[in-house]
Design a protein around this motif. Structure first.
Motif, PDB file in Angstrom:
ATOM      1  N   ARG A  65       0.861  -1.182   0.000  1.00 49.81           N
ATOM      2  CA  ARG A  65       0.000   0.000   0.000  1.00 49.81           C
ATOM      3  C   ARG A  65       0.896   1.229   0.000  1.00 49.81           C
ATOM      4  NH1 ARG A  65      -3.208   2.044   5.024  1.00 49.81           N
ATOM      5  NH2 ARG A  65      -3.959   3.968   4.135  1.00 49.81           N
ATOM      6  N   THR A  66       0.594   2.175  -0.859  1.00 50.04           N
ATOM      7  CA  THR A  66       1.352   3.414  -0.909  1.00 50.04           C
ATOM      8  C   THR A  66       0.628   4.461  -0.077  1.00 50.04           C
ATOM      9  OG1 THR A  66       2.136   2.866  -3.131  1.00 50.04           O
ATOM     10  CG2 THR A  66       2.343   5.164  -2.424  1.00 50.04           C
ATOM     11  N   LYS A  67       1.326   4.985   0.908  1.00 51.67           N
ATOM     12  CA  LYS A  67       0.735   6.003   1.769  1.00 51.67           C
ATOM     13  C   LYS A  67       1.219   7.371   1.297  1.00 51.67           C
ATOM     14  CE  LYS A  67      -0.326   4.652   5.996  1.00 51.67           C
ATOM     15  NZ  LYS A  67      -0.164   4.443   7.438  1.00 51.67           N
ATOM     16  N   ALA A  68       0.313   8.299   1.200  1.00 42.11           N
ATOM     17  CA  ALA A  68       0.617   9.645   0.726  1.00 42.11           C
ATOM     18  C   ALA A  68       1.350  10.440   1.816  1.00 42.11           C
ATOM     19  CB  ALA A  68      -0.677  10.364   0.347  1.00 42.11           C
ATOM     20  N   PRO A  69       2.095  11.465   1.410  1.00 43.64           N
ATOM     21  CA  PRO A  69       2.714  12.322   2.428  1.00 43.64           C
ATOM     22  C   PRO A  69       1.616  13.053   3.209  1.00 43.64           C
ATOM     23  CG  PRO A  69       3.015  13.263   0.249  1.00 43.64           C
ATOM     24  CD  PRO A  69       2.378  11.923   0.060  1.00 43.64           C
ATOM     25  N   ARG A  70       1.902  13.329   4.461  1.00 44.30           N
ATOM     26  CA  ARG A  70       0.896  14.015   5.281  1.00 44.30           C
ATOM     27  C   ARG A  70       1.574  14.754   6.417  1.00 44.30           C
ATOM     28  NH1 ARG A  70       0.083  10.517   9.764  1.00 44.30           N
ATOM     29  NH2 ARG A  70       0.877   8.440   9.364  1.00 44.30           N
ATOM     30  N   PRO A  71       0.891  15.735   6.965  1.00 39.73           N
ATOM     31  CA  PRO A  71       1.461  16.421   8.126  1.00 39.73           C
ATOM     32  C   PRO A  71       1.306  15.551   9.374  1.00 39.73           C
ATOM     33  CG  PRO A  71      -0.660  17.376   7.562  1.00 39.73           C
ATOM     34  CD  PRO A  71      -0.352  16.346   6.513  1.00 39.73           C
ATOM     35  N   GLY A  72       2.278  15.611  10.231  1.00 37.31           N
ATOM     36  CA  GLY A  72       2.225  14.868  11.483  1.00 37.31           C
ATOM     37  C   GLY A  72       2.676  15.765  12.615  1.00 37.31           C
ATOM     38  N   ARG A  73       2.806  15.184  13.773  1.00 39.18           N
ATOM     39  CA  ARG A  73       3.213  15.959  14.935  1.00 39.18           C
ATOM     40  C   ARG A  73       4.099  15.084  15.817  1.00 39.18           C
ATOM     41  NH1 ARG A  73       1.440  20.609  16.397  1.00 39.18           N
ATOM     42  NH2 ARG A  73      -0.355  20.496  15.030  1.00 39.18           N
ATOM     43  N   ASN A  74       5.211  15.642  16.290  1.00 38.53           N
ATOM     44  CA  ASN A  74       6.078  14.948  17.219  1.00 38.53           C
ATOM     45  C   ASN A  74       5.320  14.822  18.542  1.00 38.53           C
ATOM     46  OD1 ASN A  74       7.945  14.385  19.301  1.00 38.53           O
ATOM     47  ND2 ASN A  74       9.625  15.232  18.085  1.00 38.53           N
ATOM     48  N   GLU A  79       5.735  19.507  18.090  1.00 39.41           N
ATOM     49  CA  GLU A  79       6.207  20.213  16.904  1.00 39.41           C
ATOM     50  C   GLU A  79       5.693  19.543  15.627  1.00 39.41           C
ATOM     51  OE1 GLU A  79      10.525  20.545  14.747  1.00 39.41           O
ATOM     52  OE2 GLU A  79      10.459  20.612  16.933  1.00 39.41           O
ATOM     53  N   PRO A  80       5.201  20.336  14.670  1.00 39.12           N
ATOM     54  CA  PRO A  80       4.739  19.749  13.396  1.00 39.12           C
ATOM     55  C   PRO A  80       5.905  19.112  12.631  1.00 39.12           C
ATOM     56  CG  PRO A  80       3.993  22.018  13.627  1.00 39.12           C
ATOM     57  CD  PRO A  80       4.960  21.769  14.735  1.00 39.12           C
ATOM     58  N   VAL A  81       5.626  17.961  12.022  1.00 38.46           N
ATOM     59  CA  VAL A  81       6.638  17.222  11.266  1.00 38.46           C
ATOM     60  C   VAL A  81       5.977  16.729   9.985  1.00 38.46           C
ATOM     61  CG1 VAL A  81       8.127  15.191  11.278  1.00 38.46           C
ATOM     62  CG2 VAL A  81       7.758  16.438  13.391  1.00 38.46           C
ATOM     63  N   ALA A  82       6.715  16.799   8.875  1.00 41.33           N
ATOM     64  CA  ALA A  82       6.198  16.272   7.611  1.00 41.33           C
ATOM     65  C   ALA A  82       6.508  14.779   7.545  1.00 41.33           C
ATOM     66  CB  ALA A  82       6.842  16.991   6.440  1.00 41.33           C
ATOM     67  N   ILE A  83       5.487  13.967   7.293  1.00 38.40           N
ATOM     68  CA  ILE A  83       5.671  12.525   7.127  1.00 38.40           C
ATOM     69  C   ILE A  83       5.713  12.256   5.628  1.00 38.40           C
ATOM     70  CG2 ILE A  83       4.693  10.247   7.561  1.00 38.40           C
ATOM     71  CD1 ILE A  83       3.336  11.450  10.047  1.00 38.40           C
TER      72      ILE A  83
END
Length: 108
Positions: A65-74, A79-83
């Motif tokens: 399964r290919t997961k799209a990039p998404r915003p995440g959080r530490n 702190e916001p982190v790009a996944i």
């Protein structure tokens, strides 16, 4: 033919234990048993790496399964982190496997 796993020393079934079962119950020599287990897992791995789903009748399906990039959080700092986009392997148990697991839980 049914392989019997009577007692496991660890809470997980290992490749070495699978090879030992082939040696004990089917009569392959230890080298052939290990090579057969390694070849099986290499084939499954290579198929998944190449993007091919693996379907094992009566057991389940391994799918890429290919997961799209998404915003995440530490979670520690908030702190916001790009996944980044990534490929993951998912497993879906077959109805037969699910039924056997449920029967084992209920019957225990």
């Amino acid at each position: 033919m049914e392989l019997a796993v009577e007692s496991l020393e660890t809470p997980a079934l290992t490749k070495a234990q699978l090879a030992e079962l082939l040696f004990d119950q089917i009569g392959l020599n230890k080298r052939e048993s290990k090579d057969m287990i390694d070849a099986f897992f290499d084939l499954v791995t290579d198929s998944l790496v190449n993007g091919t789903d693996v379907k094992i009748s009566g057991f389940g399906n391994f799918q890429i399964r290919t997961k799209a990039p998404r915003p995440g959080r530490n979670p520690r700092t908030g702190e916001p982190v790009a996944i980044e986009a990534r490929r993951v392997v998912t497993f879906h148990a077959s109805p037969k496997l699910k039924e056997q697991v449920q029967t084992a839980i209920i019957g225990a």
